[in-house]
Design a protein around this motif. Structure first.
Motif, PDB file in Angstrom:
ATOM      1  N   ASP A 143     -58.472 -34.058  63.463  1.00 31.99           N
ATOM      2  CA  ASP A 143     -59.341 -32.885  63.593  1.00 31.99           C
ATOM      3  C   ASP A 143     -60.559 -32.867  62.671  1.00 31.99           C
ATOM      4  O   ASP A 143     -61.431 -32.017  62.830  1.00 31.99           O
ATOM      5  CB  ASP A 143     -58.521 -31.612  63.367  1.00 31.99           C
ATOM      6  N   GLY A 144     -60.612 -33.779  61.701  1.00 30.70           N
ATOM      7  CA  GLY A 144     -61.795 -33.894  60.844  1.00 30.70           C
ATOM      8  C   GLY A 144     -62.227 -32.577  60.246  1.00 30.70           C
ATOM      9  O   GLY A 144     -61.480 -31.922  59.520  1.00 30.70           O
ATOM     10  N   GLU A 145     -63.440 -32.151  60.569  1.00 29.31           N
ATOM     11  CA  GLU A 145     -64.026 -30.930  60.004  1.00 29.31           C
ATOM     12  C   GLU A 145     -63.167 -29.688  60.290  1.00 29.31           C
ATOM     13  O   GLU A 145     -63.056 -28.798  59.453  1.00 29.31           O
ATOM     14  CB  GLU A 145     -65.417 -30.711  60.600  1.00 29.31           C
ATOM     15  N   PHE A 151     -60.035 -29.491  60.435  1.00 31.42           N
ATOM     16  CA  PHE A 151     -58.964 -29.457  59.442  1.00 31.42           C
ATOM     17  C   PHE A 151     -59.497 -28.841  58.139  1.00 31.42           C
ATOM     18  O   PHE A 151     -58.851 -27.974  57.545  1.00 31.42           O
ATOM     19  CB  PHE A 151     -58.434 -30.872  59.185  1.00 31.42           C
ATOM     20  N   LEU A 152     -60.690 -29.286  57.733  1.00 29.21           N
ATOM     21  CA  LEU A 152     -61.249 -28.784  56.467  1.00 29.21           C
ATOM     22  C   LEU A 152     -61.498 -27.274  56.520  1.00 29.21           C
ATOM     23  O   LEU A 152     -61.487 -26.593  55.501  1.00 29.21           O
ATOM     24  CB  LEU A 152     -62.557 -29.517  56.137  1.00 29.21           C
ATOM     25  N   GLY A 153     -61.721 -26.768  57.732  1.00 34.68           N
ATOM     26  CA  GLY A 153     -61.907 -25.324  57.889  1.00 34.68           C
ATOM     27  C   GLY A 153     -60.601 -24.554  57.953  1.00 34.68           C
ATOM     28  O   GLY A 153     -60.565 -23.343  57.723  1.00 34.68           O
ATOM     29  N   SER A 154     -59.512 -25.246  58.252  1.00 30.78           N
ATOM     30  CA  SER A 154     -58.248 -24.536  58.535  1.00 30.78           C
ATOM     31  C   SER A 154     -57.360 -24.328  57.306  1.00 30.78           C
ATOM     32  O   SER A 154     -56.488 -23.460  57.326  1.00 30.78           O
ATOM     33  CB  SER A 154     -57.419 -25.320  59.571  1.00 30.78           C
ATOM     34  N   VAL A 155     -57.541 -25.132  56.263  1.00 32.31           N
ATOM     35  CA  VAL A 155     -56.556 -25.116  55.165  1.00 32.31           C
ATOM     36  C   VAL A 155     -56.631 -23.815  54.358  1.00 32.31           C
ATOM     37  O   VAL A 155     -55.623 -23.111  54.211  1.00 32.31           O
ATOM     38  CB  VAL A 155     -56.731 -26.356  54.253  1.00 32.31           C
ATOM     39  N   VAL A 156     -57.816 -23.496  53.837  1.00 29.91           N
ATOM     40  CA  VAL A 156     -57.960 -22.192  53.167  1.00 29.91           C
ATOM     41  C   VAL A 156     -58.331 -21.213  54.287  1.00 29.91           C
ATOM     42  O   VAL A 156     -59.489 -20.898  54.505  1.00 29.91           O
ATOM     43  CB  VAL A 156     -59.028 -22.232  52.048  1.00 29.91           C
ATOM     44  N   ARG A 186     -60.241 -21.779  33.144  1.00 29.72           N
ATOM     45  CA  ARG A 186     -59.673 -23.058  33.603  1.00 29.72           C
ATOM     46  C   ARG A 186     -60.739 -23.870  34.326  1.00 29.72           C
ATOM     47  O   ARG A 186     -61.686 -23.301  34.873  1.00 29.72           O
ATOM     48  CB  ARG A 186     -58.486 -22.812  34.562  1.00 29.72           C
ATOM     49  N   ALA A 187     -60.570 -25.194  34.381  1.00 29.78           N
ATOM     50  CA  ALA A 187     -61.492 -26.071  35.125  1.00 29.78           C
ATOM     51  C   ALA A 187     -60.772 -26.616  36.348  1.00 29.78           C
ATOM     52  O   ALA A 187     -59.566 -26.904  36.295  1.00 29.78           O
ATOM     53  CB  ALA A 187     -61.942 -27.219  34.241  1.00 29.78           C
ATOM     54  N   ILE A 188     -61.505 -26.749  37.463  1.00 32.95           N
ATOM     55  CA  ILE A 188     -60.922 -27.263  38.723  1.00 32.95           C
ATOM     56  C   ILE A 188     -61.938 -28.192  39.370  1.00 32.95           C
ATOM     57  O   ILE A 188     -63.146 -27.906  39.360  1.00 32.95           O
ATOM     58  CB  ILE A 188     -60.593 -26.112  39.704  1.00 32.95           C
ATOM     59  N   ALA A 189     -61.433 -29.284  39.973  1.00 36.12           N
ATOM     60  CA  ALA A 189     -62.339 -30.252  40.612  1.00 36.12           C
ATOM     61  C   ALA A 189     -62.845 -29.725  41.962  1.00 36.12           C
ATOM     62  O   ALA A 189     -62.185 -28.922  42.619  1.00 36.12           O
ATOM     63  CB  ALA A 189     -61.585 -31.566  40.816  1.00 36.12           C
ATOM     64  N   ALA A 190     -64.004 -30.222  42.362  1.00 34.93           N
ATOM     65  CA  ALA A 190     -64.613 -29.841  43.649  1.00 34.93           C
ATOM     66  C   ALA A 190     -63.757 -30.332  44.815  1.00 34.93           C
ATOM     67  O   ALA A 190     -62.959 -31.256  44.674  1.00 34.93           O
ATOM     68  CB  ALA A 190     -65.999 -30.455  43.741  1.00 34.93           C
ATOM     69  N   ASP A 191     -63.934 -29.704  45.991  1.00 36.19           N
ATOM     70  CA  ASP A 191     -63.262 -30.170  47.208  1.00 36.19           C
ATOM     71  C   ASP A 191     -64.166 -29.950  48.418  1.00 36.19           C
ATOM     72  O   ASP A 191     -65.325 -29.540  48.262  1.00 36.19           O
ATOM     73  CB  ASP A 191     -61.897 -29.477  47.366  1.00 36.19           C
ATOM     74  N   ASP A 192     -63.622 -30.225  49.617  1.00 34.32           N
ATOM     75  CA  ASP A 192     -64.408 -30.125  50.855  1.00 34.32           C
ATOM     76  C   ASP A 192     -63.896 -29.044  51.803  1.00 34.32           C
ATOM     77  O   ASP A 192     -64.262 -29.030  52.980  1.00 34.32           O
ATOM     78  CB  ASP A 192     -64.326 -31.464  51.629  1.00 34.32           C
ATOM     79  N   LEU A 193     -63.001 -28.203  51.326  1.00 32.87           N
ATOM     80  CA  LEU A 193     -62.383 -27.197  52.207  1.00 32.87           C
ATOM     81  C   LEU A 193     -63.327 -25.994  52.325  1.00 32.87           C
ATOM     82  O   LEU A 193     -63.718 -25.408  51.312  1.00 32.87           O
ATOM     83  CB  LEU A 193     -61.024 -26.786  51.629  1.00 32.87           C
ATOM     84  N   TRP A 194     -63.698 -25.661  53.555  1.00 40.06           N
ATOM     85  CA  TRP A 194     -64.810 -24.734  53.797  1.00 40.06           C
ATOM     86  C   TRP A 194     -64.769 -23.465  52.959  1.00 40.06           C
ATOM     87  O   TRP A 194     -65.757 -23.052  52.389  1.00 40.06           O
ATOM     88  CB  TRP A 194     -64.854 -24.324  55.273  1.00 40.06           C
ATOM     89  N   GLU A 246     -71.378 -21.826  52.132  1.00 41.58           N
ATOM     90  CA  GLU A 246     -72.229 -22.474  53.145  1.00 41.58           C
ATOM     91  C   GLU A 246     -71.566 -22.545  54.513  1.00 41.58           C
ATOM     92  O   GLU A 246     -72.240 -22.566  55.533  1.00 41.58           O
ATOM     93  CB  GLU A 246     -72.532 -23.916  52.724  1.00 41.58           C
ATOM     94  N   ARG A 247     -70.235 -22.647  54.542  1.00 38.86           N
ATOM     95  CA  ARG A 247     -69.559 -22.862  55.817  1.00 38.86           C
ATOM     96  C   ARG A 247     -68.947 -21.586  56.404  1.00 38.86           C
ATOM     97  O   ARG A 247     -68.116 -21.646  57.309  1.00 38.86           O
ATOM     98  CB  ARG A 247     -68.455 -23.935  55.653  1.00 38.86           C
TER      99      ARG A 247
END
Ligand SMILES: Cc1cc2nc3c(=O)[nH]c(=O)nc-3n(C[C@H](O)[C@H](O)[C@H](O)COP(=O)(O)OP(=O)(O)OC[C@H]3O[C@@H](n4cnc5c(N)ncnc54)[C@H](O)[C@@H]3O)c2cc1C
Length: 423
Positions: A153-155, A157-162, A327-335, A394-395
């Motif tokens: 599902d690509g993109e 999927f990235l929109g569905s997780v959060v 706290r510090a957290i790394a970047a991700d791609d989840l919309w 942005e998304r």
């Protein structure tokens, strides 16, 4: 029907708008139930402080589906039913020789409630908990089962997780795992704020997970919690002093007056990852219990400026504050992840349960943090208007589109989603 009682969230500050609560025990039961209802929301472990989980019509609980579905040793994944809690999952995973990358401050929360709201732990190299998700099984508004994966599902999927509970009922979630590890943690007390602002990057890089607790008084960080992996070559070697802070001589609670009995073992005692990454122990009340929470994510590059902007407000905050955590957290791609495309630092507030006062203070903090495009935690209290949220994600338009595909009639929407996402 299971229950018609008054339902409240964990903190007790939210009385949900209906007491209608049914439960399902299988994916088929979830499908039938979704088909039969015009509107509903899934309830997780009810640890959110705002009305994101609320419904005026009907709740569905998956509590009876709190089981591990499978462990894939080759792919290094575990698939669990959406309402399993981390407290249930982690010791089970550990027995298989596996672990998760990170955990929140408490293990009591459901995996899918946490991943749906972008819940996070700490560590500049660690993404939030939703970044461990590598597959979802979702029942959409039509009652159809959808398997969503990054490969297929690509993109999408990235929109569905959060997903903020807006896309459907997540019946199963697959998480990436890694070999199990041992950790230890040390706490340092009274680290001067001037040291933090001068050496922020070194302090954040000093351990696998770093949490800074402050009451914003006396220009100091009251407690620094440093968690490291025991076998890590770069493991923290626990000097007596750390940037001016002194190593604690006994276990402590983040709110110094409270009993450390509720907290995970400190003082460098090694233990399993799941009993060191959270601050609070399963089976004990996490945090203060009687409290409210708010939290804002700012870009890591603006961390020191943002901390100093909040510190200026200390006299306004302190009458209502129990403790803050950075706290510090790394970047991700989840919309809709608050860490979308940006390494982040979070500034969190544990408030006394005084909503009338806290609601006056939040806009003041939000004004100070607006220049940094601060994104509020989806599960905590905030007053940032929808238009601002839109400009900070942005998304967001793509997410709204995705929701319309999964749920054209708004079956899974509620007032929170209508006000903040679909406004
Ligand atoms: C004491 C305390 C400490 C906390 N510490 C942290 C922390 O360290 N870091 C952090 O980021 N947050 C923290 N939080 C916030 C909180 O833990 C999260 O937002 C929480 O994980 C929500 O999970 P839940 O199961 O309680 O979800 P709920 O509040 O029950 O629901 C949240 C949302 O998820 C949706 N949802 C739940 N399950 C499903 C499902 N199966 N399918 C579809 N939608 C679903 C609901 O519909 C709702 O929209 C803390 C909260 C408390 C009370």
């Amino acid at each position: 029907m299971d229950s018609h009682e008054t339902l409240k969230n964990w903190a007790g500050n939210i009385e949900y708008s209906t007491g209608e609560l049914d439960s399902a025990n299988s994916v088929e039961q979830v499908q039938e139930f979704v088909k039969s209802q015009p509107r509903l929301k899934v309830l997780g472990t009810r640890h959110c402080f705002n009305r994101i989980a609320d419904s005026k019509n009907q709740f569905l609980s998956l509590k009876e589906m709190d089981r591990v579905v499978s462990v894939d040793k080759t792919e290094r994944t575990v698939t669990v039913a959406g309402q399993m809690t981390y407290g249930q999952l982690c010791p089970y995973l550990d027995r298989y020789g596996f672990a998760l990358q990170n955990l929140a401050s408490l293990p009591h929360i459901s995996v899918m409630g946490a991943c749906s709201t972008g819940t996070h732990g700490s560590g500049e190299k660690n993404g939030n908990l939703s970044t461990a998700v590598s597959g979802l099984q979702l029942v959409n508004a039509a009652g159809e089962v959808m398997e969503v994966s990054p490969k297929k599902d690509g993109e999408r999927f990235l929109g569905s997780v959060v997903g903020l509970g807006a896309l459907g009922v997540v019946t199963n979630v697959t998480l990436d795992v890694r070999p199990s590890y041992q950790m230890h943690q040390y706490v340092y007390e009274n680290l001067p704020l001037s040291e933090l602002t001068r050496h922020f990057d070194q302090i954040e890089a000093a351990a696998y997970s770093v949490s800074l607790f402050t009451d914003w008084q006396k220009q100091r960080i009251n407690e620094v919690w440093l968690k490291s992996v025991v076998d890590d070559k770069k493991k923290f070697d626990a000097p007596a002093e750390f940037f001016g802070g002194k190593r604690a001589t006994k276990n402590v609670h983040p709110i110094a007056e409270l009993s450390a009995e509720n907290c995970t073992e400190q003082m460098g005692v090694p233990g399993p990852w799941y009993d060191r990454l959270p601050h609070f122990r399963m089976g004990f009340t996490p945090s203060a219990g009687k409290e409210l929470q708010s939290e804002y994510f700012v870009p890591r590059k603006n961390a020191v400026e943002a901390i100093l902007a909040v510190e200026k407000l200390r006299d306004q905050l302190s009458p209502h504050l129990l403790i803050s955590e950075i706290r510090a957290i790394a970047a991700d791609d989840l919309w809709l992840s608050p860490c979308y495309k940006r390494d982040s630092v979070t500034i969190h507030f544990t408030w006394k349960p005084e909503w009338d006062a806290v609601r006056q203070v939040l806009p003041v903090i939000e004004r100070e943090l607006a220049p940094f495009q601060a994104r509020p935690h989806w599960g905590k209290l905030f007053t940032v208007p929808a238009a601002e949220l839109y400009s900070r994600y942005e998304r967001m338009a793509d997410f709204v589109q995705l929701c319309r595909q999964c749920d054209p009639q708004g079956k899974f929407r509620n007032d929170f989603l209508n006000a903040n996402i679909f406004a």
